[in-house]
Design an enzyme around this catalytic site. Structure first.
Site, PDB file in Angstrom:
ATOM      1  N   PHE A  75      -0.711 -50.045  -0.302  1.00 52.28           N
ATOM      2  CA  PHE A  75      -1.700 -51.319  -0.304  1.00 52.28           C
ATOM      3  C   PHE A  75      -1.877 -51.923   1.177  1.00 52.28           C
ATOM      4  CE2 PHE A  75      -3.582 -51.902  -4.539  1.00 52.28           C
ATOM      5  CZ  PHE A  75      -3.109 -50.797  -5.068  1.00 52.28           C
ATOM      6  N   CYS A  82     -10.356 -55.908 -11.804  1.00 55.46           N
ATOM      7  CA  CYS A  82      -8.965 -56.619 -11.832  1.00 55.46           C
ATOM      8  C   CYS A  82      -8.841 -57.537 -10.656  1.00 55.46           C
ATOM      9  CB  CYS A  82      -7.964 -55.876 -12.151  1.00 55.46           C
ATOM     10  SG  CYS A  82      -7.905 -54.937 -13.670  1.00 55.46           S
ATOM     11  N   ARG A 137      -4.032 -48.415 -13.329  1.00 49.78           N
ATOM     12  CA  ARG A 137      -5.258 -48.352 -12.231  1.00 49.78           C
ATOM     13  C   ARG A 137      -6.516 -47.244 -12.671  1.00 49.78           C
ATOM     14  NH1 ARG A 137      -1.595 -46.208  -7.525  1.00 49.78           N
ATOM     15  NH2 ARG A 137      -0.820 -45.237  -9.473  1.00 49.78           N
ATOM     16  N   ASN A 142      -0.911 -58.759  -9.141  1.00 47.70           N
ATOM     17  CA  ASN A 142      -2.230 -58.681  -8.703  1.00 47.70           C
ATOM     18  C   ASN A 142      -2.713 -59.189  -7.513  1.00 47.70           C
ATOM     19  OD1 ASN A 142      -2.595 -56.333 -10.492  1.00 47.70           O
ATOM     20  ND2 ASN A 142      -4.326 -57.196 -11.583  1.00 47.70           N
TER      21      ASN A 142
HETATM   22  C1  UDX Z   1      -5.793 -52.767 -10.057  1.00 46.98           C
HETATM   23  C2  UDX Z   1      -3.882 -52.654  -9.958  1.00 46.98           C
HETATM   24  O1  UDX Z   1      -3.717 -51.727  -9.195  1.00 46.98           O
HETATM   25  C3  UDX Z   1      -3.611 -52.470 -11.507  1.00 46.98           C
HETATM   26  O2  UDX Z   1      -2.078 -52.453 -11.598  1.00 46.98           O
HETATM   27  C4  UDX Z   1      -4.112 -53.279 -12.449  1.00 46.98           C
HETATM   28  O3  UDX Z   1      -3.936 -52.998 -13.788  1.00 46.98           O
HETATM   29  C5  UDX Z   1      -6.067 -53.317 -12.428  1.00 46.98           C
HETATM   30  O4  UDX Z   1      -6.146 -53.591 -10.971  1.00 46.98           O
HETATM   31  P1  UDX Z   1      -7.815 -50.924 -10.183  1.00 46.98           P
HETATM   32  O5  UDX Z   1      -8.499 -52.117 -10.012  1.00 46.98           O
HETATM   33  O6  UDX Z   1      -7.793 -49.872 -10.987  1.00 46.98           O
HETATM   34  O7  UDX Z   1      -6.260 -51.474 -10.354  1.00 46.98           O
HETATM   35  O8  UDX Z   1      -7.575 -50.370  -8.638  1.00 46.98           O
HETATM   36  P2  UDX Z   1      -6.572 -50.262  -7.208  1.00 46.98           P
HETATM   37  O9  UDX Z   1      -6.311 -48.738  -7.088  1.00 46.98           O
HETATM   38  O10 UDX Z   1      -5.273 -51.221  -7.301  1.00 46.98           O
HETATM   39  O11 UDX Z   1      -7.793 -50.711  -6.081  1.00 46.98           O
HETATM   40  C6  UDX Z   1      -8.140 -52.043  -6.085  1.00 46.98           C
HETATM   41  C7  UDX Z   1      -8.910 -52.148  -5.068  1.00 46.98           C
HETATM   42  O12 UDX Z   1      -8.319 -52.437  -3.722  1.00 46.98           O
HETATM   43  C8  UDX Z   1     -10.298 -50.927  -4.672  1.00 46.98           C
HETATM   44  O13 UDX Z   1     -11.270 -51.627  -4.425  1.00 46.98           O
HETATM   45  C9  UDX Z   1      -9.503 -50.443  -3.805  1.00 46.98           C
HETATM   46  O14 UDX Z   1     -10.457 -49.604  -2.895  1.00 46.98           O
HETATM   47  C10 UDX Z   1      -8.851 -51.422  -2.883  1.00 46.98           C
HETATM   48  N1  UDX Z   1      -7.694 -50.954  -2.131  1.00 46.98           N
HETATM   49  C11 UDX Z   1      -6.693 -50.688  -2.509  1.00 46.98           C
HETATM   50  C12 UDX Z   1      -7.893 -51.455  -0.752  1.00 46.98           C
HETATM   51  O15 UDX Z   1      -8.915 -51.681  -0.088  1.00 46.98           O
HETATM   52  N2  UDX Z   1      -6.611 -51.052   0.216  1.00 46.98           N
HETATM   53  C13 UDX Z   1      -5.430 -50.486  -0.223  1.00 46.98           C
HETATM   54  O16 UDX Z   1      -4.630 -50.234   0.525  1.00 46.98           O
HETATM   55  C14 UDX Z   1      -5.559 -50.319  -1.629  1.00 46.98           C
END
Ligand code: UDX
Length: 447
Positions: free
Chosen positions: A250, A261, A155, A209
């Site tokens: 999440f 992603c 991440r 994902n």
């Molecule tokens: C993600 C995956 O977690 C990772 O395993 C993959 O390799 C790439 O995609 P990333 O995009 O860096 O990683 O961010 P992540 O922390 O997973 O959050 C993704 C999005 O979801 C963000 O916009 C975040 O704000 C949102 N989110 C996350 C929520 O709205 N609620 C949550 O509970 C968790």
């Protein structure tokens, strides 16, 4: 100690290469972008990632890591080649494989000894087999090689820790001996290793994902229902999270997911299903809810400001797609910003590190030096990215400086009672507001 070549110095390549160097291997990073390579040679990072610059420096000084634009220099003496190039979304959401194709072709044309080629880019199921064919077709003379799929799960913002302490490593190959050799490279990380066939490994990445994105859309749908029925989604998520079958992660309601992603991967998986004659109902709903969630924030602002945003001054705190990154790709905050601008609002904005990227994408934003100058004289304040520093703000000072103390908490960062007692007109996401008419009133176009 092994000799590694990493193709691509984006997020995945840079983190993978640097961490493997830190584990004691020799790593050469190859990127066709001369500007990026010379930045890295000068010790400058093309991306913001906590701890990365220090780790790159440590390993460069120790002679375990270097950067080049030249494939033959990168492949010379390498035992493992990691393909870490971008796979952006094509016109219909399908993954665009042009960079994987050109990396595979160049490897084939350049290699002069046997190699294990490991693909870390997120690619459609079947790409591993396709990569093997490309390499076979482009080799001037046959040289032995194996293709292994090793999807990346890191991440942004916690990439180094995610690399060093992964939940698991997935390795897929039609050549079990090659997969075992790669497993040895990952052995110091002390995490479970799943060895499987190449298509299954590729699918594990998309399914993971898409599942996480589904959890976010699920809790966001629940948040809308909570809002109408007078329940608090934060407490609902907490109460759900203790159930071991569900778990607490999440389940943060908010603006929905963004970044490089989740949006791209859910779209690509849906596209794969569709092109094979299936109707991916759940994946489509996940994307629909995600888009809807962003619109809700603008609708809340418009409703609280008396039905129109035209001529209003609105302040935004947070433009990156999430905290601890300067990345604004598919940022929900930017979608909201554009939508406010489209509807005639003046938008002042502040983000601790993403200002430059955000203003590049939405030049009409008025950049501010800090949260207080953004909030000053605003008629509404929208907190859209959950940076830690926003939790520590002097909310009394903010309240006094605003023209009208409307606060829309897009990430549920604050205690509603405390803010209301300071005099804010507070609205979070899914926190018991009976907002009649909000959902139906959506007649705008958002980017
Ligand atoms: C993600 C995956 O977690 C990772 O395993 C993959 O390799 C790439 O995609 P990333 O995009 O860096 O990683 O961010 P992540 O922390 O997973 O959050 C993704 C999005 O979801 C963000 O916009 C975040 O704000 C949102 N989110 C996350 C929520 O709205 N609620 C949550 O509970 C968790």
């Amino acid at each position: 100690m092994s000799e590694l070549c990493v193709i691509g110095s984006g997020y995945v390549g840079l983190v993978t290469g640097t961490c493997f160097a830190d584990l004691g291997n020799h790593v050469i990073l190859v990127d066709i972008d001369e500007r990026k390579v010379s930045m890295l040679q000068d010790g400058k990072m093309p991306i913001y990632e906590p701890g990365l610059a220090e780790m790159v420096q440590r390993n460069t000084v120790a002679g375990r890591m270097r950067f080049t634009t030249c494939y033959s220099e990168g492949l010379k003496g390498a035992e493992f080649v990691f393909i870490c190039v971008g796979t952006p979304s094509g016109v219909d959401g399908e993954a665009d494989l042009q960079y994987v194709r050109s990396a595979a072709q160049t490897i084939a044309e350049t290699m002069d000894h046997p190699l294990i080629i490991i693909n870390k880019s997120t690619v459609p199921v079947g790409t591993g087999d396709w990569t093997r064919e490309i390499i076979e077709r482009n080799q001037p003379q046959p040289i032995d090689f194996a293709v292994v799929s090793c999807p990346e799960f890191l991440r942004e913002g916690s990439a180094l820790a995610d690399f060093m302490q992964p939940d698991r490593t997935v390795l897929g190959s039609s050549d079990p001996a090659a997969a075992e050799t790669v497993a040895e490279l990952y052995a110091p990380l002390d995490a479970p290793i799943v060895i499987t066939d190449i298509r299954t490994a590729e699918m594990i990445k998309y399914a993971s994902n898409a599942f996480l994105a589904t959890r976010i859309s699920f809790i966001n749908e629940i948040s809308i229902i909570c809002e109408r029925l007078g329940a608090d989604v934060e407490e609902v998520a907490r109460g759900m999270g203790f159930d071991k079958r569900i778990g607490p992660h999440f389940l943060q309601a908010g603006l929905g997911f963004g970044g490089s992603c989740f949006p791209k991967d859910v779209k690509a998986l849906a596209n794969m299903a569709q092109t094979h004659g299936m109707h991916p109902q759940l994946l489509n709903a996940v994307m629909e809810i995600n888009a809807f969630q962003r619109r809700q924030i603008t609708l809340k602002a418009r409703e609280m400001l008396g039905g129109s945003l035209n001529g209003k001054t609105v302040a935004i705190l947070g433009l990156a797609f999430k905290q601890n990154t300067d990345d604004t790709r598919e940022s929900p905050a930017l979608t909201v910003a554009r939508s406010l601008l489209n509807q005639g609002a003046t938008v002042k904005a502040y983000d601790p590190v993403a200002m430059e990227n955000a203003c590049g994408e939405a030049p009409a934003l008025i950049p501010c030096d800090n949260s207080y100058s953004a909030a000053k004289d605003a008629e509404a304040l929208l907190v859209l990215t959950p940076w830690n520093e926003f939790k520590q703000l002097d909310m009394r000072r903010i309240h006094q400086s605003m023209k009208r103390p409307i606060l829309i908490d897009g990430r549920n960062m604050y205690n509603p009672d405390e803010l209301r007692s300071l005099g804010f007109e507070y609205r979070g996401v899914g926190r018991g507001y009976n907002g009649e008419g909000l959902i139906a009133a959506d007649d705008e176009q958002t980017a």
